[in-house]
Design a protein around this motif. Structure first.
Motif, mmCIF file in Angstrom:
data_model
loop_
_atom_site.group_PDB
_atom_site.id
_atom_site.type_symbol
_atom_site.label_atom_id
_atom_site.label_comp_id
_atom_site.label_asym_id
_atom_site.label_seq_id
_atom_site.Cartn_x
_atom_site.Cartn_y
_atom_site.Cartn_z
ATOM 1 N N MET A 48 0.840 -1.201 0.000
ATOM 2 C CA MET A 48 0.000 0.000 0.000
ATOM 3 C C MET A 48 0.874 1.249 0.000
ATOM 4 O O MET A 48 1.906 1.294 0.660
ATOM 5 N N LYS A 56 -7.464 4.855 2.098
ATOM 6 C CA LYS A 56 -7.239 4.314 0.764
ATOM 7 C C LYS A 56 -7.426 2.810 0.846
ATOM 8 O O LYS A 56 -6.799 2.157 1.672
ATOM 9 N N GLU A 57 -8.312 2.308 0.001
ATOM 10 C CA GLU A 57 -8.654 0.894 0.045
ATOM 11 C C GLU A 57 -8.111 0.185 -1.187
ATOM 12 O O GLU A 57 -8.175 0.686 -2.305
ATOM 13 N N ASP A 58 -7.596 -1.011 -0.972
ATOM 14 C CA ASP A 58 -7.135 -1.857 -2.069
ATOM 15 C C ASP A 58 -7.420 -3.302 -1.678
ATOM 16 O O ASP A 58 -6.671 -3.889 -0.890
ATOM 17 N N GLY A 59 -8.511 -3.815 -2.233
ATOM 18 C CA GLY A 59 -8.889 -5.176 -1.866
ATOM 19 C C GLY A 59 -9.232 -5.276 -0.396
ATOM 20 O O GLY A 59 -10.046 -4.510 0.118
ATOM 21 N N THR A 62 -6.815 -1.589 3.846
ATOM 22 C CA THR A 62 -7.143 -0.173 3.920
ATOM 23 C C THR A 62 -6.038 0.542 4.673
ATOM 24 O O THR A 62 -5.708 0.164 5.798
#
Lengths: 109, 115
Positions: A48, A56-59, A62
């Protein structure tokens, strides 16, 4: 005062739960923040990056950044055994990254 | 994604000798770094490898002990000189790609044991 601090000890979480990791930093001028995952015997892997306040989210990951309070956090939702690793917080400054000592996460099936 | 390789992956060396570690990237990068990671510890930056000029060393690291070369945009070497058992560690190179801002990506590392 250390540049980047990750003070929590090893974190054990049951599979499917949320793992929460925190990191504080000393350089108020820092602009870029990163989380790396490192499996035992392997090199760090960038998971990240975050540059502005907020989430900020990714899959299932967060990252949360609060520059006023100088902390950055990482949430791992629906933790899986494959998430068992050491997580390193890194903060940029003076054209280099400063790393925290890392937090070990153990996901228990 | 681009590939970062390091040679050797591991080595066992006698004290007083030197070892040169290579880092090769398959695309051009803007910055290359060398780190050391001792067992159970976090990453410590040794130096920034500058293309065509002397490396920039962090406090506690000197060129005589850790000479670094970076002859082009895709290759760098780190030499660990006059080794002692305290130099036993994992040595990692990292790179910043042209379009990746400050994100650093790491090579697989070189595990060095000095006896």
């Amino acid at each position: 005062q250390k540049e980047v601090e990750q003070n929590s000890g090893p974190l054990s979480v049951p599979e499917g739960a949320i793992a929460s990791l925190n990191c504080t930093y000393s350089d108020r001028g820092s602009q870029s923040f990163f989380w790396y995952r490192q499996y035992s015997g392997k090199s760090p892997e960038l998971i990240m990056s975050i540059y502005s306040n907020g989430d900020k989210e990714d899959g299932r990951f967060t990252a949360q950044l609060n520059k006023a309070s100088q902390y950055v956090s990482l949430l791992i939702r629906d933790s899986q055994p494959s998430d068992s690793a050491t997580y390193l917080c890194a903060v940029s400054g003076n054209n280099r990254l400063a790393f925290g000592k890392g937090n070990q996460v153990v996901v228990i099936p | 994604s681009a590939v970062i390789s390091q040679k050797p992956s591991r080595d066992i060396c006698q004290r007083g000798t030197s070892l040169t570690i290579q880092c090769q990237v398959d695309s051009q990068v803007t910055m290359m770094f060398w780190y050391r990671q001792q067992p159970g510890q976090s990453l410590t930056l040794i130096a920034t490898a500058n293309q065509g000029s002397e490396a920039t060393y962090e406090s506690g690291f000197v060129i005589d002990k850790f000479p670094i070369s970076r002859p082009n945009l895709t290759f760098s070497t780190l030499t660990v000189s006059n080794m002692s058992p305290e130099d036993s560690s994992i040595y990692l190179c990292s790179v910043v790609y042209r379009d990746s801002y400050e994100e650093q990506y790491f090579g697989p590392g070189t595990r060095l044991t000095v006896t």
